[in-house]
Design an enzyme around this catalytic site. Structure first.
Site, PDB file in Angstrom:
ATOM      1  N   GLY A  40       0.786  -1.216   0.000  1.00 18.03           N
ATOM      2  CA  GLY A  40       0.000   0.000   0.000  1.00 18.03           C
ATOM      3  C   GLY A  40       0.819   1.267   0.000  1.00 18.03           C
ATOM      4  O   GLY A  40       0.560   2.187  -0.775  1.00 18.03           O
ATOM      5  N   LEU A  70      -5.680  -4.406  -5.227  1.00 17.93           N
ATOM      6  CA  LEU A  70      -5.824  -3.507  -6.371  1.00 17.93           C
ATOM      7  C   LEU A  70      -6.543  -2.212  -6.014  1.00 17.93           C
ATOM      8  O   LEU A  70      -6.445  -1.223  -6.741  1.00 17.93           O
ATOM      9  CB  LEU A  70      -6.554  -4.213  -7.514  1.00 17.93           C
ATOM     10  CG  LEU A  70      -5.918  -5.519  -8.007  1.00 17.93           C
ATOM     11  CD1 LEU A  70      -6.725  -6.094  -9.163  1.00 17.93           C
ATOM     12  CD2 LEU A  70      -4.464  -5.314  -8.418  1.00 17.93           C
ATOM     13  N   GLN A  71      -7.241  -2.183  -4.886  1.00 16.82           N
ATOM     14  CA  GLN A  71      -7.958  -0.993  -4.444  1.00 16.82           C
ATOM     15  C   GLN A  71      -7.016   0.137  -4.029  1.00 16.82           C
ATOM     16  O   GLN A  71      -7.401   1.291  -3.994  1.00 16.82           O
ATOM     17  CB  GLN A  71      -8.897  -1.407  -3.280  1.00 16.82           C
ATOM     18  CG  GLN A  71      -9.416  -0.298  -2.406  1.00 16.82           C
ATOM     19  CD  GLN A  71      -8.718  -0.288  -1.046  1.00 16.82           C
ATOM     20  OE1 GLN A  71      -7.710  -0.959  -0.829  1.00 16.82           O
ATOM     21  NE2 GLN A  71      -9.280   0.483  -0.134  1.00 16.82           N
ATOM     22  N   ARG A  72      -5.740  -0.189  -3.762  1.00 13.76           N
ATOM     23  CA  ARG A  72      -4.801   0.837  -3.287  1.00 13.76           C
ATOM     24  C   ARG A  72      -3.383   0.656  -3.826  1.00 13.76           C
ATOM     25  O   ARG A  72      -2.591   1.598  -3.802  1.00 13.76           O
ATOM     26  CB  ARG A  72      -4.763   0.857  -1.749  1.00 13.76           C
ATOM     27  CG  ARG A  72      -4.238  -0.448  -1.152  1.00 13.76           C
ATOM     28  CD  ARG A  72      -4.603  -0.615   0.321  1.00 13.76           C
ATOM     29  NE  ARG A  72      -4.121  -1.892   0.836  1.00 13.76           N
ATOM     30  CZ  ARG A  72      -4.737  -3.056   0.641  1.00 13.76           C
ATOM     31  NH1 ARG A  72      -5.839  -3.108  -0.083  1.00 13.76           N
ATOM     32  NH2 ARG A  72      -4.245  -4.167   1.156  1.00 13.76           N
ATOM     33  N   LYS A  85       5.080  -9.637  -5.586  1.00 10.26           N
ATOM     34  CA  LYS A  85       4.969  -8.178  -5.639  1.00 10.26           C
ATOM     35  C   LYS A  85       6.297  -7.535  -6.019  1.00 10.26           C
ATOM     36  O   LYS A  85       6.330  -6.588  -6.815  1.00 10.26           O
ATOM     37  CB  LYS A  85       4.495  -7.622  -4.293  1.00 10.26           C
ATOM     38  CG  LYS A  85       3.037  -7.874  -4.003  1.00 10.26           C
ATOM     39  CD  LYS A  85       2.614  -7.186  -2.711  1.00 10.26           C
ATOM     40  CE  LYS A  85       1.140  -7.454  -2.433  1.00 10.26           C
ATOM     41  NZ  LYS A  85       0.692  -6.801  -1.172  1.00 10.26           N
ATOM     42  N   ASP A 129       4.737  -3.901   6.994  1.00  9.36           N
ATOM     43  CA  ASP A 129       3.522  -4.006   7.793  1.00  9.36           C
ATOM     44  C   ASP A 129       3.718  -4.667   9.148  1.00  9.36           C
ATOM     45  O   ASP A 129       2.753  -5.155   9.743  1.00  9.36           O
ATOM     46  CB  ASP A 129       2.447  -4.766   7.013  1.00  9.36           C
ATOM     47  CG  ASP A 129       2.881  -6.194   6.661  1.00  9.36           C
ATOM     48  OD1 ASP A 129       4.011  -6.584   7.009  1.00  9.36           O
ATOM     49  OD2 ASP A 129       2.079  -6.903   6.019  1.00  9.36           O
ATOM     50  N   CYS A 189      -4.708  -4.235   7.432  1.00  2.37           N
ATOM     51  CA  CYS A 189      -5.718  -3.584   6.600  1.00  2.37           C
ATOM     52  C   CYS A 189      -6.933  -4.481   6.441  1.00  2.37           C
ATOM     53  O   CYS A 189      -8.068  -4.000   6.359  1.00  2.37           O
ATOM     54  CB  CYS A 189      -5.139  -3.253   5.228  1.00  2.37           C
ATOM     55  SG  CYS A 189      -3.827  -2.010   5.256  1.00  2.37           S
TER      56      CYS A 189
END
Length: 257
Positions: A40, A70-72, A85, A129, A189
């Site tokens: 993120g 994919l939202q962020r 990633k 994280d 998250c």
């Protein structure tokens, strides 16, 4: 070093800024940024670090792309789902600007590889994280004499700071959080939720902070603001800054001087 005509064109809007200029752009071109976490925070940070022309990027992550990312995490597409990633992020850099040197490190930063992963970095940008990794990265940066940009987010709250615990009188990340968080105990998250645009704010703020480190001694923008923790509130919205002083008993940086 002089930039070829095509690079002068690409970075013209930087170069005309008196606070950056040609010397500043050359410094960005010669910099090596190690990005811990390509999620993120790392995703938008990477976009603007690459756009700034950072010459060498080491991208570290042990996770794979998931549909919920994919939202962020805006460098990924549905075609990347299931891919590493770090490798997908390196591929994004190569497509965006083939001149840049992007290297993927698939895996976690651990005690046995931390020094090797960040070796030679101009600055480390940590957007991972969990506290255990953050503290390990901070301690390693102090030991290696490397600046650290740290960024974190929780729901609508963001934190960004530059630390240089290897310098006399300057604090490190451990001075801020102490030793209590040397564990895999961060909120997630998935459990708490996160607004994509808020992550983008924090990630791009972190890219700006890292650029301040790189430009120190080269351009007017080069004021790292060591130990100043910038707190972003996305709900208000507002920005506050607080000073993190050096802890004389800190086991991360107090023994370096």
């Amino acid at each position: 070093m002089t930039l070829p005509p095509d690079r002068l064109d690409r970075f013209a809007r930087h170069i005309v800024l008196p606070e950056v200029g040609g010397a500043g752009q050359v410094a960005l071109t010669q910099a090596h940024v190690v990005l811990i976490g390509c999620g993120g925070i790392g995703s938008p940070a990477l976009q603007y670090l690459a756009a700034a022309g950072i010459g060498r990027l080491t991208l570290v992550d042990d996770d794979v792309v998931d549909a919920s990312n994919l939202q962020r995490q805006t460098i990924y597409t549905p075609a990347d789902i299931g891919r590493s990633k770090a490798e997908a992020a390196a591929d994004w850099v190569r497509r965006f600007d083939p001149v840049l040197d992007a290297r993927a490190v698939v895996g976690r930063v651990r005690g046995d590889n931390a020094a090797r992963v960040i070796e030679g970095a101009t600055v480390v940008v940590d957007g991972c994280d969990n506290f255990a990794t953050r503290l390990l990265v901070s301690d390693t940066c102090v030991q290696q004499g490397i600046a650290l940009t740290t960024a974190a987010i929780g729901r609508f709250q963001g934190q960004v700071a530059n630390f240089a615990g290897h310098l006399a009188g300057e604090s490190c990340y451990r001075c801020f959080v102490g030793d209590a968080f040397d564990a895999e105990d961060c909120d997630t998250c998935a459990a708490d939720g996160v607004l994509g645009a808020m992550v983008g704010m924090v990630g791009t703020f972190a890219a700006m902070a890292a650029m301040r480190v790189i430009l120190q001694g080269h351009a007017a923008l080069g004021d790292p603001q060591w130990g100043k923790l910038h707190l972003l509130d996305g709900l208000a919205p507002s920005l506050r800054t607080m000073r993190i002083v050096k802890d004389g008993e800190c086991r991360g940086c107090s023994r370096t001087h």
